[in-house]
Design an enzyme around this catalytic site. Structure first.
Site, short mmCIF file in Angstrom:
data_model
loop_
_atom_site.label_atom_id
_atom_site.label_comp_id
_atom_site.label_asym_id
_atom_site.label_seq_id
_atom_site.Cartn_x
_atom_site.Cartn_y
_atom_site.Cartn_z
N ASN A 155 46.17 77.22 35.79
CA ASN A 155 45.56 75.97 36.24
C ASN A 155 44.05 76.08 36.06
O ASN A 155 43.47 77.11 36.41
CB ASN A 155 45.89 75.71 37.72
CG ASN A 155 45.60 74.29 38.13
OD1 ASN A 155 46.15 73.34 37.56
ND2 ASN A 155 44.75 74.11 39.13
N GLY A 162 49.68 73.85 36.01
CA GLY A 162 49.05 72.54 36.18
C GLY A 162 49.19 71.94 37.56
O GLY A 162 49.34 70.73 37.69
N HIS A 179 60.16 65.87 43.60
CA HIS A 179 59.71 64.67 44.32
C HIS A 179 60.38 63.40 43.82
O HIS A 179 59.88 62.31 44.08
CB HIS A 179 58.19 64.55 44.22
CG HIS A 179 57.46 65.68 44.87
ND1 HIS A 179 56.20 66.11 44.48
CD2 HIS A 179 57.83 66.50 45.90
CE1 HIS A 179 55.83 67.12 45.22
NE2 HIS A 179 56.79 67.38 46.09
N SER A 183 47.55 72.16 41.73
CA SER A 183 46.65 72.73 42.73
C SER A 183 47.43 73.23 43.94
O SER A 183 46.88 73.91 44.81
CB SER A 183 45.63 71.70 43.19
OG SER A 183 46.28 70.62 43.86
N CYS A 225 72.01 50.05 51.17
CA CYS A 225 73.33 50.42 50.64
C CYS A 225 73.29 51.64 49.73
O CYS A 225 74.33 52.09 49.24
CB CYS A 225 73.96 49.24 49.90
SG CYS A 225 73.16 48.83 48.31
N ASN A 251 56.23 66.43 39.37
CA ASN A 251 55.95 65.14 38.76
C ASN A 251 57.19 64.25 38.78
O ASN A 251 58.32 64.74 38.81
CB ASN A 251 55.48 65.33 37.32
CG ASN A 251 54.25 66.21 37.24
OD1 ASN A 251 53.46 66.27 38.19
ND2 ASN A 251 54.08 66.89 36.13
N ASP A 260 57.54 61.74 36.38
CA ASP A 260 57.45 61.00 35.12
C ASP A 260 58.57 61.28 34.13
O ASP A 260 58.67 60.61 33.10
CB ASP A 260 56.09 61.26 34.45
CG ASP A 260 55.77 62.75 34.31
OD1 ASP A 260 56.71 63.55 34.08
OD2 ASP A 260 54.58 63.11 34.42
#
Length: 319
Positions: A278, A252, A153, A254, A164, A136, A138
Site C-alpha cells: 500500500n 491497496g 462488504h 489502509s 421479502c 470492494n 465493484d
C-alpha cells in the site's frame, strides 16, 4: 488476457521485471525501475509463502476510475458516506442515496479491471493464491477472471428487498430509477467512491424511489454500509480460508475499517506472516512482517513475475 510480456530489467539470477500490460491499459506506473528492483527481495519473501490469502481494498481500483474514500494517511477525502442506520431510518436519506447512485452507478458498471486485478487472477490460476477477500463492492476481481472471491462488504451490482429478501439486478433498478427520474439522465463531472455522485441538496426531495416489485418493500443495495454488520457466514468463510493459507497479503487498503484489520490480527494470532502492499500507512503496519510502499499495479505485476520465475526454476530440468 495479457499481451506479450517483454523483459525490461534483469535484477538477479532468475528474476526479471516485466510489464504485464494489457491491450486496454499500457500506461506505466509512476515508480522507477530502480524502486521496483529495491523491493524484489521482499516480493520474493511473499512468493515463498504461497499459497496466499489476499485481501484487497479501494486502492486496487483507483486505476479503473473509482476513487478511494481516504488519502495515503487514512484520512477522509470527502464527506462521510451514508451509514446503515441513516439508510434504514430516514426516507430522505434514501432519496439522497438513490439519486446520487443513479448518477454514479454507470461509472462502476463500466469500469475496467486494472493490471493488478488481472495479475491477481493469473496468480490464482497458477495456484499461488488460496482465496481472495475484497473489501470492494465493484466486482472487478470477477471481471478480471478471479474465481475464488469473497465480497466481504457485498456487491453493488445487486439490490435486496429489506422486507421479502428478494434479490434483483442493479442494472434493472437503474432503468426504473431513470423512468421515474428522467431529469437524472445527465453527465457526471466527477466520480466518487462506490458509485456515488454529487447531487444538489435542493434536488433530493425531487427523487422518486422505486419499491420492491414483489412486495412493495424498501430496496437497498446488497452491500454492507458503514455501521452495518457482515453476515456471520461470510466471516466464517474468511476464517476458513485464512486457516488454509500460509500467509496473508493485503493490497491497496489502509485497513481503517475493522472488518479488514481483524483479518491481520487473526493471521498474527495464528503465527502466519502478514504482508502489506500500500502506498500509504495502514492500521496494521505494526503487525506487518513486510510492508511495501508501492501502488497495486506496480507491486502485483512484479509479484506475478517473481512467482512465475520461481515456479519455472522449481520445475526446470538440470542441463
Amino acid at each position: 488476457m495479457y499481451s506479450k510480456r517483454l523483459p525490461v530489467a534483469y535484477v538477479q539470477p532468475g528474476i526479471w521485471i516485466r510489464s504485464w500490460t494489457s491491450h486496454a491499459s499500457c500506461e506505466r506506473p509512476r515508480y522507477s525501475a530502480a524502486m521496483e528492483e529495491r523491493h524484489i527481495p521482499e516480493l520474493q519473501r511473499i512468493a515463498n509463502c504461497a499459497p496466499l490469502l489476499v485481501i484487497t481494498g479501494a486502492g486496487i481500483s483507483t486505476g479503473s476510475g473509482i476513487p478511494t474514500y481516504r488519502d495515503e494517511r487514512g484520512n477522509w477525502l470527502r464527506s462521510d458516506p451514508i451509514t446503515h442506520q441513516q439508510f434504514l431510518g430516514d426516507a430522505r436519506q434514501r432519496q439522497r442515496y438513490w439519486g446520487r447512485s443513479t448518477l454514479g452507478w454507470p461509472a462502476v458498471r463500466d469500469a475496467p479491471p486494472t493490471r493488478a486485478h488481472r495479475a491477481l487472477a493469473a496468480i490464482e490460476a497458477q495456484g499461488h493464491m488460496s482465496h481472495l477477500i475484497t473489501q470492494n463492492v465493484d466486482r472487478l476481481h470477477q471481471r478480471a477472471g478471479s474465481a475464488r472471491v469473497t465480497d466481504l462488504h457485498g456487491r453493488l451490482d445487486r439490490v435486496r428487498c429489506l422486507q421479502c429478501d428478494d434479490v434483483s439486478a442493479r442494472s434493472t433498478l437503474q432503468e426504473r430509477l431513470l423512468e421515474l427520474n428522467p431529469w437524472l439522465r445527465r453527465p457526471v463531472s466527477a466520480s466518487r467512491p462506490d458509485g456515488d455522485a454529487d447531487l444538489a441538496e435542493h434536488e433530493v426531495d425531487l427523487v422518486r424511489v422505486p419499491q420492491c416489485e414483489r412486495c412493495s418493500g424498501t430496496l437497498m443495495p446488497d452491500v454492507v454500509f458503514f455501521g452495518g454488520s457482515i453476515p456471520s457466514a461470510r466471516i466464517e468463510k474468511c476464517k476458513t480460508t485464512l486457516a488454509a493459507s500460509a500467509a496473508l497479503l493485503v493490497v491497496g487498503s489502509s485497513l481503517q475499517v475493522y472488518s479488514g484489520y481483524r483479518l491481520c490480527r487473526w493471521a498474527k494470532r495464528d503465527g502466519k506472516p502478514v504482508f502489506i502492499i500500500n502506498p500509504g500507512s495502514t492500521r496494521a503496519d505494526a503487525l506487518a512482517d513486510v510492508r511495501i510502499p508501492l501502488d497495486a499495479d506496480t507491486a502485483i505485476d512484479t509479484l506475478a513475475d517473481v512467482l512465475v520465475s520461481r515456479q519455472s526454476h522449481t520445475v526446470a530440468e538440470p542441463l
